[in-house]
Design an enzyme around this catalytic site. Structure first.
Site, PDB file in Angstrom:
ATOM      1  N   HIS A   1      24.447  -0.444 -30.821  1.00 17.40           N
ATOM      2  CA  HIS A   1      24.216   0.552 -29.616  1.00 17.40           C
ATOM      3  C   HIS A   1      23.480   0.039 -28.521  1.00 17.40           C
ATOM      4  O   HIS A   1      23.583   0.536 -27.484  1.00 17.40           O
ATOM      5  CB  HIS A   1      23.473   1.524 -30.002  1.00 17.40           C
ATOM      6  CG  HIS A   1      22.164   1.559 -30.471  1.00 17.40           C
ATOM      7  ND1 HIS A   1      21.092   2.102 -29.555  1.00 17.40           N
ATOM      8  CD2 HIS A   1      21.324   0.981 -31.498  1.00 17.40           C
ATOM      9  CE1 HIS A   1      19.778   2.015 -30.050  1.00 17.40           C
ATOM     10  NE2 HIS A   1      19.909   1.109 -31.262  1.00 17.40           N
TER      11      HIS A   1
ATOM     12  N   CYS B   1       4.308   6.816 -26.269  1.00 16.50           N
ATOM     13  CA  CYS B   1       4.150   8.090 -26.719  1.00 16.50           C
ATOM     14  C   CYS B   1       3.607   8.304 -28.036  1.00 16.50           C
ATOM     15  O   CYS B   1       4.457   8.252 -29.028  1.00 16.50           O
ATOM     16  CB  CYS B   1       4.884   9.175 -26.013  1.00 16.50           C
ATOM     17  SG  CYS B   1       4.013  10.725 -25.784  1.00 16.50           S
TER      18      CYS B   1
HETATM   19  N1  PLP Z   1      15.138  -4.954 -31.654  1.00 17.79           N
HETATM   20  C1  PLP Z   1      14.828  -4.916 -30.548  1.00 17.79           C
HETATM   21  C2  PLP Z   1      14.394  -6.039 -29.534  1.00 17.79           C
HETATM   22  C3  PLP Z   1      15.321  -3.540 -29.892  1.00 17.79           C
HETATM   23  O1  PLP Z   1      15.053  -3.430 -28.545  1.00 17.79           O
HETATM   24  C4  PLP Z   1      15.553  -2.822 -30.746  1.00 17.79           C
HETATM   25  C5  PLP Z   1      15.905  -1.290 -30.412  1.00 17.79           C
HETATM   26  O2  PLP Z   1      15.179  -0.900 -29.589  1.00 17.79           O
HETATM   27  C6  PLP Z   1      15.589  -2.987 -32.149  1.00 17.79           C
HETATM   28  C7  PLP Z   1      15.175  -4.226 -32.720  1.00 17.79           C
HETATM   29  C8  PLP Z   1      16.008  -1.991 -33.140  1.00 17.79           C
HETATM   30  O3  PLP Z   1      17.592  -2.011 -33.200  1.00 17.79           O
HETATM   31  P1  PLP Z   1      18.379  -0.704 -33.945  1.00 17.79           P
HETATM   32  O4  PLP Z   1      17.941   0.261 -32.961  1.00 17.79           O
HETATM   33  O5  PLP Z   1      19.844  -1.078 -33.734  1.00 17.79           O
HETATM   34  O6  PLP Z   1      17.915  -0.501 -34.985  1.00 17.79           O
END
Ligand code: PLP
Length: 394
Positions: free
Chosen positions: A201, A328
Site C-alpha cells: 500500500h 496521537c
Molecule cells: N515500515 C515502515 C517504514 C512503514 O512506514 C510502515 C507503514 O507505515 C510499515 C513498516 C508497516 O507496513 P504495513 O502497513 O504494510 O504493515
C-alpha cells in the site's frame, strides 16, 4: 481534496486495480486446486513474483509474499534469531518503525535477548561509528536498519551499514517500505543484505499485501506454517488479487524509476517547488533531516512557533491531507521519537508537518497545497500573542 500523505498510504494505481479485478470476479479459484480452472491462476502469481523481483533487483525465488511491511519485518527478525540460536544480541536504530522495534523489544523482554539501539546524526542518518561499536562479532544475530525513513524520507548509508554487519558475521535486514519504488534497490549488487521488507500500500497496490526478500543463501524459518504455500515459506491460501496487484504496482514503479534514472525525478522537482514556495512566503520554516539524502517524495517541514496540531485542523478544513511529526496517543500529542532522536526538542518536533507526494501528485496540487499551508500558517501566527512561544512538553 489534495492528498499529500502518501507515506501513510497511496491510492491504488488504476493499472494495479484492473489487474486484480478478474481474480475477484471470475478467476476466483484457489491456486492449489488440481483442476484446470485453478491451475491457470498459478502463472499470474509467478508473474507477480517476477515483477516484484525486477523492482528489487533480485531473483523471483528470493521473494516471499506476506501481508505487508509489518509481517515482513517480524518474519525477518524472528527468522534470524531462530536460525542463529547462539547469538542473543540484536542491533537496530532509534528512528526505526515500531514494526521493527516492537518485535526486538519483545525478544528482549520475553526471551532474554540484548539489543543496542544506535542513534542518528542531526541529519537523521545513522551514526556509523556508533554502529561499528554496537555490533558484537559472534554475538549479534541481526542488524536491522531501514533504507529510508517514513517521517523525514532520510536515506541511511545502507551499504556501509550492511558491510559493518557482515564484518561481525551478523545478518542484515532492511525495512525498505519507504524506499521501494522511490529509489533503485539493486539487491543483486548488494550481497550483504539478507532480508528486505516492502509493503504494497506504499507503492500504489492495495493494503494487506507485501513481500520479504530473503537472499538465496540465507537460512530461513517461516513465521506462519501450515499448507506450505510460497514454497513452504509463508503458509495460507494466497491473496491472489492482492499479489497480482502488487506485481502490477511493482512494474509501474520500476517503469517510473527507469524513465527518470538519468535526470531529476519529477516528484522531487514538485517537492522542491513546494518547499521553496512555502519557505519563500513564510519566515522560520526549516527542512528536517538531510536535504540531499532523502527520498524524492518527502518533505518534513518545521514551522517556528507554530503547533502542527492547529495547522492540520486549518489545512484539513481547506482540503489538504498531510500528517504531523507526532503521534496521537490517547488524545495527547506525543512528539515524534524520530525527530527527537535527531536532536529536535519536543516543541520543535511538535511544530513539524510531513508532506509526502506520489507520481499522481500534480503541479496544480502543489500550487494549491502551498497556498493552503501559507494561509494556515499566517492565520495561526496572526492569532499568536506577540512574544509567546511554543512551550516544551513537561
Ligand atoms: N515500515 C515502515 C517504514 C512503514 O512506514 C510502515 C507503514 O507505515 C510499515 C513498516 C508497516 O507496513 P504495513 O502497513 O504494510 O504493515
Amino acid at each position: 481534496m489534495i492528498y499529500l500523505d502518501n507515506n501513510a498510504t497511496t491510492p491504488v494505481d488504476p493499472v494495479a486495480l484492473d489487474s486484480m479485478l478478474p481474480f475477484l470476479r471470475d478467476d476466483f479459484a484457489n491456486p492449489s486446486g488440481a483442476y484446470t480452472f485453478a491451475r491457470h491462476i498459478r502463472p499470474a502469481l509467478d508473474t507477480a513474483h517476477q515483477q516484484i523481483a525486477a523492482l528489487l533487483g533480485c531473483d523471483p525465488s528470493e521473494v516471499v509474499i506476506t501481508s505487508g511491511g509489518t509481517e515482513s519485518d517480524t518474519t525477518a527478525i524472528l527468522s534470524a534469531t531462530h536460525t542463529h540460536p547462539n547469538r542473543k544480541h540484536l542491533v537496530s536504530c532509534a528512528t526505526e518503525h515500531p514494526a521493527v522495534l516492537a518485535p526486538i523489544e519483545r525478544l528482549v523482554h520475553d526471551h532474554g535477548y540484548e539489543s543496542t539501539i544506535v542513534g542518528v546524526c542531526p541529519d537523521g542518518r545513522i551514526d556509523l561509528d556508533a554502529l561499528r561499536e554496537a555490533v558484537r562479532p559472534g554475538q549479534t544475530a541481526l542488524v536491522s536498519l531501514m533504507w529510508a525513513n517514513n517521517e523525514t524520507g532520510v536515506i541511511h548509508p545502507l551499504l556501509e551499514a550492511a558491510e559493518i554487519a557482515a564484518a561481525a558475521g551478523a545478518l542484515f535486514h532492511t525495512d525498505a517500505v519507504q524506499a521501494a519504488g522511490k529509489i533503485p534497490l539493486a539487491l543483486r549488487d548488494n550481497p550483504a543484505i539478507h532480508f528486505l521488507s516492502i509493503s504494497g500500500h506504499k507503492i500504489h497496490a492495495p493494503k494487506g499485501v507485501g513481500a520479504l526478500y530473503v537472499s538465496r543463501n540465507t537460512r530461513f524459518r517461516p513465521l506462519i506454517e501450515g499448507g506450505g504455500q510460497e514454497n513452504n515459506r509463508r503458509s495460507g491460501t494466497e491473496n491472489v488479487a492482492g499479489i497480482v496487484a502488487l506485481g502490477a504496482a511493482a512494474r509501474q514503479a520500476l517503469n517510473h524509476l527507469e524513465a527518470n534514472q538519468s535526470g531529476c525525478d519529477p516528484i522531487a522537482a514538485l517537492r522542491d517547488r513546494f518547499e521553496s514556495r512555502v519557505r519563500s512566503e513564510l519566515d522560520g520554516v526549516h527542512v528536517n533531516g538531510s536535504p540531499t539524502d532523502r527520498t524524492p517524495n518527502t518533505s518534513s517541514l518545521r514551522f517556528d512557533h507554530l503547533e502542527a496540531e492547529g495547522l492540520i485542523i486549518l489545512m484539513d478544513k481547506a482540503g489538504l491531507c498531510c500528517s504531523a511529526g507526532s503521534a496521537c496517543h490517547a488524545g495527547a500529542l506525543k512528539p515524534s521519537a524520530i525527530l527527537t532522536a535527531m536532536g529536535l526538542d519536543p516543541a520543535a518536533a511538535r511544530s513539524t508537518l510531513r508532506f509526502s507526494l506520489s507520481r499522481f501528485t500534480t503541479p496544480a496540487d502543489i500550487a494549491a497545497a502551498a497556498d493552503i499551508v501559507v494561509n494556515a500558517a499566517r492565520k495561526l501566527r496572526s492569532l499568536r500573542p506577540s512574544g509567546s512561544r511554543v512551550l516544551p512538553a513537561s
